[in-house]
Structures are given as structure tokens and as C-alpha cells.
Write an enzyme that holds these catalytic residues in place. Structure first.
Site, PDB file in Angstrom:
ATOM      1  N   LYS A 178     -18.457   8.189 -15.886  1.00  0.00           N
ATOM      2  CA  LYS A 178     -19.494   9.317 -16.171  1.00  0.00           C
ATOM      3  C   LYS A 178     -18.461  10.434 -16.747  1.00  0.00           C
ATOM      4  O   LYS A 178     -17.236  10.433 -16.864  1.00  0.00           O
ATOM      5  CB  LYS A 178     -20.238   9.703 -14.964  1.00  0.00           C
ATOM      6  CG  LYS A 178     -21.036   8.690 -14.404  1.00  0.00           C
ATOM      7  CD  LYS A 178     -21.614   8.979 -13.048  1.00  0.00           C
ATOM      8  CE  LYS A 178     -22.462  10.119 -13.005  1.00  0.00           C
ATOM      9  NZ  LYS A 178     -23.716   9.912 -13.687  1.00  0.00           N
ATOM     10  N   TYR A 295     -26.293   0.106  -8.188  1.00  0.00           N
ATOM     11  CA  TYR A 295     -27.229   0.918  -8.605  1.00  0.00           C
ATOM     12  C   TYR A 295     -28.300   0.293  -9.675  1.00  0.00           C
ATOM     13  O   TYR A 295     -27.847  -0.647 -10.486  1.00  0.00           O
ATOM     14  CB  TYR A 295     -26.419   1.970  -9.450  1.00  0.00           C
ATOM     15  CG  TYR A 295     -27.072   2.819 -10.513  1.00  0.00           C
ATOM     16  CD1 TYR A 295     -28.181   3.595 -10.093  1.00  0.00           C
ATOM     17  CD2 TYR A 295     -26.437   3.363 -11.786  1.00  0.00           C
ATOM     18  CE1 TYR A 295     -28.985   4.368 -11.080  1.00  0.00           C
ATOM     19  CE2 TYR A 295     -26.988   4.205 -12.446  1.00  0.00           C
ATOM     20  CZ  TYR A 295     -28.239   4.744 -12.246  1.00  0.00           C
ATOM     21  OH  TYR A 295     -28.951   5.395 -13.061  1.00  0.00           O
TER      22      TYR A 295
END
Length: 316
Positions: A178, A295
Site C-alpha cells: 500500500k 482479506y
């Protein structure tokens, strides 16, 4: 009378000849009783209807099997960080957005594994029908200076991932790179590259079982891109419950073709195979960071395991 005597003698000779042949055959082969036993005996008294049976299924001690409910009392948590273990073996800060199960640990053959289990619809922290369930761990962030980077290492095992029957919505993420950027666009905390595991089903008696997983890299095509702004690239296949090494390094370095520019790189090594990639628009990147765990599960259940986790950050 003479003819009768001749015929009697001839008949007697023939009788002895036949009897002699019979005895000769018996001594060279099996007795009549043995022949009868061979004929009536079943050479395979317990025939296997499947000449090539499937092996017995592997017993995985930390696998959830059978039916389940989306939320469970031991999976509820007041906040995203309230239900971590006091001293977890896995590095990073917990982000638990699933009411199915909390983070747990199990020791197998002397090695302690972190357990990340999530189910579709189990996000009890965000607004309904918005963000996907997850139990992840976030790690410290590195800045965008040349030479700054973050590096995560660990071993993973995949037992199950989400499946909707459609490629686009199936699979679950095991880790992601990220980093924010300048110029606006996209999420305020955007994903750059996500490592997505897709189910591979067996054949025969295993036709309805996930026996392996294809690992894909889901990469942005531009800063702020999502959905159609990403490409999905197949990296490699791993077997169910196979211990696989994982290294992910994200950072900034000098562009070898132009020292006035820099490269924002995202390099993974999975099971010893390197998968290097340079992130688009490096000048817009402002940070590098990594998350891992389990996730996204739009259908079904996902079960990911992590062990031997480490994290290093370099700030220049």
C-alpha cells in the site's frame, strides 16, 4: 468261444491302457481334489471396487471444516484492535473486521502459526455492504526518500479461500503493498499490489475440494486506479497446506537510466521465485507499507496461516 476269449482279452488290455493313462496324468499334474479347489476358489476374496483408490485425506489440525455461521460469540470484537492476543507471534498491529473468528495461534511440529479465518458478510466494523471482511496486520510505514523501504518476510499456508463461481469476485488476499500518493484520485489509503489466492479444485472424489491455489498479483495501472484500473497477473501455484516462503519489499531507489528520477518498486519472492515490479508514477508516491493476513471473501470462507514473520523498515 475262441472269439469270446479274444474279445475278453482285448477288452481287458484296453481297460488297463486307459487306467495307466489316467494315473500318468494325475502324477504329472494336480490331484482331482486340487483341481476342484482351484476351480471353485475365489482368487481375490475381498475385491476392491476401485483399483486405484484416492489416498486418505490429510488431517489438518488447524482447519475449520463443515458448516459454519457468519458470526460467532468468540469472533465478536468491540473494535478493530480490541481482540488481539497479548503477545502475538505474528508481527504488526491487528485489524480485525470479521465476527466469524478472532486471531488465534496453533503450534504444529514446534512452529507457532497465526490463524486468520474470515467468512463472507462477516465485517461487523464497517457499514453494511461496503468494505470486505479481513483480519490483517498493519506494519510501520516508510517515507518516499530514495533508499527508504519496508520489507516483510514470513511463511504462509493456505487452507481455503473465497469462491463465488466468478473469477472477478473469487479469491482472497494474503498480503498487499500500500502507499498514498499526491495528486488525488482513488482511496485515501490505496492498495498498490495485492497478492490474491484463487481456488483450484480436484478431480474425482475431490471435485468439490480446494486442493491448490493460484497466486495472482493484482496491480494498479495508474495511481488512484481500482477495478478496471488494475491488472491481474498469474504468478504461481501452491498446494493446499503447503508451507511457502514469502518476501515482500517495497521502497524507492534511483532510476538507473536517469539519476534525477526514482523508481518505486514492489518486489516479491514467493516459494523462492522472484516477481519484481515497478509501480507506475513513482514521483507521485509518498510512502510504502505492507499488510498481511486474510482479506476479502465475497463467498464462502477463507483460512490463511502465517509463521516466522519479520518486518524491517529503512528511513532515509
Amino acid at each position: 468261444m475262441k472269439n469270446l476269449k479274444f474279445n475278453y482279452t482285448l477288452a481287458l488290455a484296453v481297460t488297463f491302457l486307459i487306467f495307466g493313462i489316467f494315473l500318468s496324468c494325475q502324477t504329472e499334474g494336480e490331484t482331482s481334489e486340487d483341481v476342484e479347489e482351484v476351480i471353485v476358489e475365489n482368487p481375490n476374496p475381498n475385491p476392491d471396487p476401485d483399483p486405484d483408490p484416492d489416498p486418505d485425506p490429510e488431517v489438518i489440525v488447524d482447519e475449520d471444516t463443515g458448516p459454519y455461521t457468519t458470526c460467532n460469540p468468540d469472533g465478536e470484537n468491540a473494535t478493530r484492535t480490541s481482540n488481539d492476543l497479548p503477545n502475538p507471534v505474528n508481527v504488526g498491529t491487528i485489524d480485525d473486521r470479521s465476527c466469524y473468528a478472532n486471531y488465534k495461534e496453533v503450534e504444529i511440529d514446534g512452529l507457532t502459526w497465526g490463524i486468520y479465518n474470515i467468512t463472507a458478510g462477516s465485517n461487523n466494523q464497517d457499514a453494511a455492504n461496503t468494505l470486505q471482511p479481513r483480519i490483517e496486520r498493519s506494519l510501520p510505514v516508510a517515507d518516499s526518500n530514495v533508499g527508504s523501504s519496508v520489507k516483510f518476510t514470513g511463511d504462509f499456508r493456505i487452507l481455503e479461500v473465497g469462491d463465488t463461481g466468478s473469477f472477478g469476485s473469487s479469491g482472497s488476499y494474503i498480503a498487499q503493498a500500500k502507499g498514498q500518493h499526491t495528486g488525488g484520485g482513488g482511496s485515501p489509503d490505496p492498495a498498490i499490489c495485492l497478492y490474491r489466492a484463487h481456488p483450484v479444485y480436484g478431480t474425482g472424489s475431490n471435485a468439490d475440494k480446494q486442493v491448490a491455489f493460484d497466486i495472482y498479483a493484482e496491480r494498479i495501472l495508474e495511481r488512484g486506479g481500482s477495478g478496471s484500473g488494475r491488472e491481474v497477473v498469474l504468478l504461481k501455484r501452491v498446494n493446499k497446506n503447503e508451507i511457502t516462503s514469502f518476501v515482500l519489499e517495497v521502497g524507492f531507489k534511483v532510476d538507473p537510466n536517469d539519476s534525477s528520477k526514482k523508481i518505486h518498486y514492489c518486489n516479491a519472492i514467493i516459494g523462492g521465485e522472484a516477481f519484481n515490479w515497478n509501480i507506475p508514477d513513482p514521483e507521485r508516491g509518498t510512502q510504502s507499507k505492507i499488510r498481511y493476513g486474510a482479506y476479502r471473501v465475497r463467498g464462502g470462507r477463507a483460512q490463511i496461516r502465517w509463521a516466522n514473520t519479520t518486518h524491517d523498515r529503512v528511513q532515509n
